[in-house]
Design a protein around this motif. Structure first.
Motif, PDB file in Angstrom:
ATOM      1  N   PHE A  15       0.849  -1.186   0.000  1.00 24.78           N
ATOM      2  CA  PHE A  15       0.000   0.000   0.000  1.00 24.78           C
ATOM      3  C   PHE A  15       0.888   1.239   0.000  1.00 24.78           C
ATOM      4  CE2 PHE A  15      -1.967   3.397   2.486  1.00 24.78           C
ATOM      5  CZ  PHE A  15      -3.112   3.619   1.740  1.00 24.78           C
ATOM      6  N   GLU A  16       0.594   2.183  -0.874  1.00 25.55           N
ATOM      7  CA  GLU A  16       1.342   3.438  -0.927  1.00 25.55           C
ATOM      8  C   GLU A  16       0.490   4.609  -0.460  1.00 25.55           C
ATOM      9  OE1 GLU A  16       4.521   3.753  -1.547  1.00 25.55           O
ATOM     10  OE2 GLU A  16       4.896   1.717  -2.256  1.00 25.55           O
ATOM     11  N   GLN A  17      -0.722   4.728  -1.014  1.00 29.05           N
ATOM     12  CA  GLN A  17      -1.555   5.887  -0.697  1.00 29.05           C
ATOM     13  C   GLN A  17      -3.001   5.607  -1.116  1.00 29.05           C
ATOM     14  OE1 GLN A  17      -0.220   9.405  -2.707  1.00 29.05           O
ATOM     15  NE2 GLN A  17      -1.913  10.652  -2.009  1.00 29.05           N
ATOM     16  N   ALA A  18      -3.926   6.244  -0.430  1.00 31.74           N
ATOM     17  CA  ALA A  18      -5.339   6.182  -0.825  1.00 31.74           C
ATOM     18  C   ALA A  18      -5.873   7.610  -0.866  1.00 31.74           C
ATOM     19  CB  ALA A  18      -6.143   5.345   0.164  1.00 31.74           C
ATOM     20  N   TYR A  19      -6.769   7.860  -1.817  1.00 28.19           N
ATOM     21  CA  TYR A  19      -7.384   9.183  -1.890  1.00 28.19           C
ATOM     22  C   TYR A  19      -8.776   9.062  -2.487  1.00 28.19           C
ATOM     23  CZ  TYR A  19      -5.879   9.087  -6.797  1.00 28.19           C
ATOM     24  OH  TYR A  19      -5.679   8.736  -8.110  1.00 28.19           O
ATOM     25  N   VAL A  20      -9.573  10.084  -2.257  1.00 30.13           N
ATOM     26  CA  VAL A  20     -10.959  10.095  -2.718  1.00 30.13           C
ATOM     27  C   VAL A  20     -11.146  11.237  -3.706  1.00 30.13           C
ATOM     28  CG1 VAL A  20     -13.366  10.323  -1.998  1.00 30.13           C
ATOM     29  CG2 VAL A  20     -11.722   9.216  -0.485  1.00 30.13           C
ATOM     30  N   VAL A  21     -11.878  10.953  -4.787  1.00 30.93           N
ATOM     31  CA  VAL A  21     -12.249  11.977  -5.756  1.00 30.93           C
ATOM     32  C   VAL A  21     -13.766  11.964  -5.837  1.00 30.93           C
ATOM     33  CG1 VAL A  21     -12.127  12.700  -8.168  1.00 30.93           C
ATOM     34  CG2 VAL A  21     -10.130  11.651  -7.080  1.00 30.93           C
ATOM     35  N   THR A  22     -14.382  13.132  -5.732  1.00 27.91           N
ATOM     36  CA  THR A  22     -15.835  13.223  -5.835  1.00 27.91           C
ATOM     37  C   THR A  22     -16.218  13.470  -7.286  1.00 27.91           C
ATOM     38  OG1 THR A  22     -15.944  14.101  -3.591  1.00 27.91           O
ATOM     39  CG2 THR A  22     -17.901  14.382  -4.982  1.00 27.91           C
TER      40      THR A  22
END
Length: 101
Positions: A15-22
């Motif tokens: 795992f490196e990174q998680a992000y959310v886009v609306t």
């Protein structure tokens, strides 16, 4: 998603990174993973695409139609370098294949 991450971790994905886009008022979650590899064959270890699944299903149907059960099953490229600890995953994949035979 946690189950998917645990599954991929067995194949050395990190795992490196998680992000959310609306998008259109709905959240779309993105998970970035990385993997150190020695050869290109290692990239898809443990990952079955829809095409892989359809190819396996088609081969099983052809074998069944030909009543030729002694034909050696073709091992998909992504399964050739699977590590020993993934034997239980192989059992699950075999059960899925048998269900469609």
């Amino acid at each position: 998603m946690v189950d998917a991450m645990n599954y991929l971790a067995k194949f050395r994905w990190k795992f490196e990174q998680a992000y959310v886009v609306t998008v259109g008022g709905e959240n779309v979650y993105h998970w970035l993973l990385s993997k150190d590899i020695v050869s290109d064959d290692e990239i898809r270890e443990g990952i079955i695409t829809q095409k892989d699944f359809e190819d396996m299903e088609k081969a099983a149907m052809e074998d069944k139609e030909n009543n030729n059960e002694e034909v050696e099953k073709k091992v998909p490229l992504f399964m050739r370098n699977m590590k020993k600890e993934s034997d239980s995953i192989l059992d699950i994949e075999e059960a899925i294949r048998k269900r469609y035979e």
